[in-house]
Write a protein that holds these residues in place. Structure first.
Motif, PDB file in Angstrom:
ATOM      1  N   LEU A   1     -18.767 -24.988 -18.727  1.00 45.97           N
ATOM      2  CA  LEU A   1     -18.917 -24.920 -17.275  1.00 45.97           C
ATOM      3  C   LEU A   1     -19.953 -23.866 -16.901  1.00 45.97           C
ATOM      4  O   LEU A   1     -20.335 -23.032 -17.724  1.00 45.97           O
ATOM      5  CB  LEU A   1     -17.573 -24.602 -16.618  1.00 45.97           C
ATOM      6  CG  LEU A   1     -16.466 -25.653 -16.820  1.00 45.97           C
ATOM      7  CD1 LEU A   1     -15.127 -25.110 -16.354  1.00 45.97           C
ATOM      8  CD2 LEU A   1     -16.811 -26.939 -16.075  1.00 45.97           C
TER       9      LEU A   1
ATOM     10  N   ASP B   1     -22.844 -29.265  -8.517  1.00 44.38           N
ATOM     11  CA  ASP B   1     -22.572 -27.900  -8.964  1.00 44.38           C
ATOM     12  C   ASP B   1     -21.712 -27.135  -7.966  1.00 44.38           C
ATOM     13  O   ASP B   1     -21.588 -27.507  -6.803  1.00 44.38           O
ATOM     14  CB  ASP B   1     -23.894 -27.157  -9.192  1.00 44.38           C
ATOM     15  CG  ASP B   1     -24.780 -27.194  -7.950  1.00 44.38           C
ATOM     16  OD1 ASP B   1     -24.548 -26.383  -7.048  1.00 44.38           O
ATOM     17  OD2 ASP B   1     -25.684 -28.057  -7.894  1.00 44.38           O
ATOM     18  N   MET B   2     -21.136 -26.010  -8.420  1.00 41.63           N
ATOM     19  CA  MET B   2     -20.243 -25.217  -7.586  1.00 41.63           C
ATOM     20  C   MET B   2     -20.978 -24.600  -6.400  1.00 41.63           C
ATOM     21  O   MET B   2     -20.364 -24.307  -5.383  1.00 41.63           O
ATOM     22  CB  MET B   2     -19.598 -24.115  -8.431  1.00 41.63           C
ATOM     23  CG  MET B   2     -18.521 -24.619  -9.388  1.00 41.63           C
ATOM     24  SD  MET B   2     -17.152 -25.458  -8.536  1.00 41.63           S
ATOM     25  CE  MET B   2     -16.449 -24.093  -7.609  1.00 41.63           C
TER      26      MET B   2
ATOM     27  N   GLU C   1     -15.933 -20.112 -14.246  1.00 41.44           N
ATOM     28  CA  GLU C   1     -17.150 -20.224 -13.447  1.00 41.44           C
ATOM     29  C   GLU C   1     -17.308 -19.053 -12.488  1.00 41.44           C
ATOM     30  O   GLU C   1     -18.210 -19.040 -11.653  1.00 41.44           O
ATOM     31  CB  GLU C   1     -17.126 -21.542 -12.656  1.00 41.44           C
ATOM     32  CG  GLU C   1     -17.057 -22.773 -13.535  1.00 41.44           C
ATOM     33  CD  GLU C   1     -16.456 -23.963 -12.817  1.00 41.44           C
ATOM     34  OE1 GLU C   1     -17.236 -24.790 -12.312  1.00 41.44           O
ATOM     35  OE2 GLU C   1     -15.212 -24.079 -12.761  1.00 41.44           O
TER      36      GLU C   1
ATOM     37  N   VAL D   1     -11.193 -29.558  -7.400  1.00 32.26           N
ATOM     38  CA  VAL D   1     -11.514 -28.552  -8.418  1.00 32.26           C
ATOM     39  C   VAL D   1     -10.378 -28.401  -9.423  1.00 32.26           C
ATOM     40  O   VAL D   1     -10.615 -28.375 -10.639  1.00 32.26           O
ATOM     41  CB  VAL D   1     -11.821 -27.197  -7.743  1.00 32.26           C
ATOM     42  CG1 VAL D   1     -11.958 -26.090  -8.795  1.00 32.26           C
ATOM     43  CG2 VAL D   1     -13.093 -27.287  -6.906  1.00 32.26           C
TER      44      VAL D   1
ATOM     45  N   ARG E   1     -10.538 -29.633 -13.527  1.00 32.02           N
ATOM     46  CA  ARG E   1     -10.656 -28.602 -14.550  1.00 32.02           C
ATOM     47  C   ARG E   1      -9.439 -28.544 -15.457  1.00 32.02           C
ATOM     48  O   ARG E   1      -9.541 -28.161 -16.626  1.00 32.02           O
ATOM     49  CB  ARG E   1     -10.946 -27.246 -13.887  1.00 32.02           C
ATOM     50  CG  ARG E   1     -12.419 -27.130 -13.510  1.00 32.02           C
ATOM     51  CD  ARG E   1     -12.683 -26.305 -12.274  1.00 32.02           C
ATOM     52  NE  ARG E   1     -14.121 -26.346 -11.954  1.00 32.02           N
ATOM     53  CZ  ARG E   1     -14.711 -27.373 -11.340  1.00 32.02           C
ATOM     54  NH1 ARG E   1     -13.999 -28.432 -10.983  1.00 32.02           N
ATOM     55  NH2 ARG E   1     -16.012 -27.355 -11.099  1.00 32.02           N
TER      56      ARG E   1
ATOM     57  N   THR F   1     -20.346 -29.445 -14.411  1.00 35.87           N
ATOM     58  CA  THR F   1     -19.024 -29.653 -13.823  1.00 35.87           C
ATOM     59  C   THR F   1     -18.301 -30.730 -14.636  1.00 35.87           C
ATOM     60  O   THR F   1     -18.944 -31.526 -15.332  1.00 35.87           O
ATOM     61  CB  THR F   1     -19.140 -30.120 -12.361  1.00 35.87           C
ATOM     62  OG1 THR F   1     -19.926 -31.318 -12.304  1.00 35.87           O
ATOM     63  CG2 THR F   1     -19.784 -29.052 -11.493  1.00 35.87           C
TER      64      THR F   1
END
Length: 516
Positions: A23, A174-175, A254, A339, A343, A367
């Motif tokens: 990640l 992406d975050m 992350e 999220v 994960r 991700t």
């Protein structure tokens, strides 16, 4: 360098230790983590549905119940923080319970988290649909025809799938994209909620409030609640209104400062939301009172959507902002909630508890792309089925969600207690943070889980929907857990290495010594 990191992670995994999953490290800071945590809780959406039913149970003791419900959430959050310090891992409940109790209990803890988040994803999408058409009806002159579109199951499901698709697309990226979206959505709903509270007190000062009720310290007295059942109902409701803060822990790999920032973010998230809840709740009670007529919070006709009823009297021409705020709240939470399951599925695939496809990380966005899409498909399917089976899909899914939350939060709290058992009384801090706090929080959640499980067997529980004479909530809860057991047994035959402790093993390191 990438090959060396992958090789190192593979060695750690083969030795039964935790390891990185590819990640995007360091992409989320403390503020970003708190924003995403608040987004996942969705305060505007949560409060509009929680204020009325809670007042129906406890009346003016609403603030006391919020404080009482806050306590087990804070206790569990503190236990999460200790586990994250020792083992920062995107698998959170799955990884920690496996390290504490072994692969079988760890697998079910992961399943509980995934089930809870998939259930709430479908619920949030449904709420977003309702408020989308409600907002459109307000914009076009309170058109009943437009508002009624949400009641058409085919239009409802179609719109819901569009919302899920958009949220999936944002989560897949992406975050940084997630954070940018959340800053706007969360910021807007917080501004509207605070503005609502301020305007409510302005009306009280001007004498134009619906039912001015002076603030009293007695509102914070939990012993003034008339019955234990009402008190228990308030605690159960708090599981729903506070849930979501643990998303900050699933982003640990992350986050900048993976051992300290996620736990700090979780604690801050719970505290900030608690302060906001108290402010808005006190303002609403002071403005509208708890009577059963008009916009009084005790009126059963407005309890399903309190803010829609109070927005006009409190905000006047800006009432539509409240509908937009609740819509943005549910939409923001729909996106940020992806999220956690993504994960967790990534971690389960990485450690060999699920097929390796779930361990795939997008080479462009870093991700868990495959796991994100899988979560979306299951959530969409679950909502579609529930929308045609249940008389009140939102009510039943919220109650089922509470059961799943109690299940995996409780397991994780007990995992904290057992994992640090060798250091309980090494210091006073250890005694409280690794033993007393998570133990009390876990016991409370376990009692609530068992109580809900028993009560939900009654066909009249929840919306009143039933299957073979049993309440739909009970059937859903048991079906989800049994499906988890069946999948786990299948995986134990197909992927025995994880269940033999070869990829993620039991461990009880000394307190203060961390795994790399």
């Amino acid at each position: 360098m990438t090959q060396e990191l992958n090789a190192s992670a593979a060695v750690d995994q083969q030795n039964g230790g935790i390891s990185k999953k590819g990640l995007s490290a360091g992409s989320v800071g403390l503020v970003g983590a708190v924003i995403i945590g608040i987004s996942c809780i969705a305060p505007a959406y949560t409060l509009t549905g929680a204020l009325g039913p809670t007042v129906a149970e406890v009346g003016l003791q609403l603030p006391a119940i919020f404080v009482a419900g806050f306590i087990p959430m804070l206790l569990v959050a503190l236990g999460y923080r200790e586990l994250n310090k020792a083992m920062p891992d995107s698998g959170t409940s799955f990884t920690w319970a496996t390290r504490a109790f072994g692969p079988w209990i760890g697998w079910m803890a992961g399943w509980g988290l995934i089930a809870a988040t998939v259930v709430v994803l479908s619920n949030l999408a449904g709420i977003a649909v309702d408020f989308f058409y409600l907002m459109l009806s307000q914009i076009f002159g309170n058109s009943a025809e437009i508002a009624g579109l949400a009641g058409n199951p085919f239009i409802n499901v179609g719109t819901c799938l569009v919302f899920i698709l958009i949220a999936t697309w944002i989560s897949y990226r992406d975050m940084q994209t997630t954070q940018k979206v959340q800053y706007w959505l969360v910021g807007f709903q917080l501004i509207v909620l605070v503005g609502f509270g301020i305007m409510a007190f302005v009306h009280i000062a001007n004498g134009s409030a619906f039912d001015p009720t002076p603030v009293s310290l007695s509102w914070f007295d939990p012993f003034a609640v008339t019955s234990f059942s009402a008190f228990a109902a308030g605690l159960s409701l708090s599981i729903f209104i506070f849930w979501g803060w643990d998303v900050t822990l699933t982003m640990s790999e992350e986050t900048k400062g993976s051992r300290s920032t996620p736990g700090r973010a979780a604690t801050l998230t719970v505290i900030i939301v608690m302060v906001l809840y108290l402010f808005v709740a006190i303002a609403a009670i002071s403005f509208a009172g708890v009577g059963g007529v008009g916009v009084g919070l005790g009126n059963p006709d407005i309890q399903g959507n309190v803010f829609f009823a109070l927005a006009g009297p409190a905000l006047g021409p800006f009432a539509v902002l409240m509908s937009i705020a609740v819509l943005s709240s549910s939409a923001a939470s729909l996106q940020s909630t992806f999220v956690s399951p993504a994960r967790t599925l990534l971690a389960m695939g990485h450690y060999g508890a699920l097929p390796p496809a779930y361990a795939k990380v997008s080479p462009r966005f870093f991700t868990p792309g495959y796991a994100t899409i899988a979560s979306a498909i299951v959530a969409a399917g679950f909502y579609t089925i529930m929308r045609f089976v249940s008389e009140d899909v939102l009510w039943d899914t919220i109650t089922t969600l509470g059961m799943m939350i109690c299940f995996y939060y409780g397991l994780t709290a007990f995992a904290c207690v057992w994992y640090f058992r060798r250091q309980w009384f090494a210091t006073v801090r250890n005694a409280f943070f690794t033993f007393v706090f998570p133990l009390v929080g876990g016991i409370i959640l376990t009692v609530l889980f068992c109580t809900t499980l028993i009560d939900s067997m009654d066909p009249n529980y929840g919306s009143g929907s039933e299957i073979f004479g049993l309440g739909l909530v009970f059937v859903l809860g048991m079906a989800i857990l049994l499906i988890g057991v069946v999948i786990m047994l299948v995986q134990s035959r197909v992927r025995p290495a994880f269940f033999r402790g070869e990829t993620l093993s039991l461990a009880a390191p000394r307190y203060g010594e961390h795994e790399e």
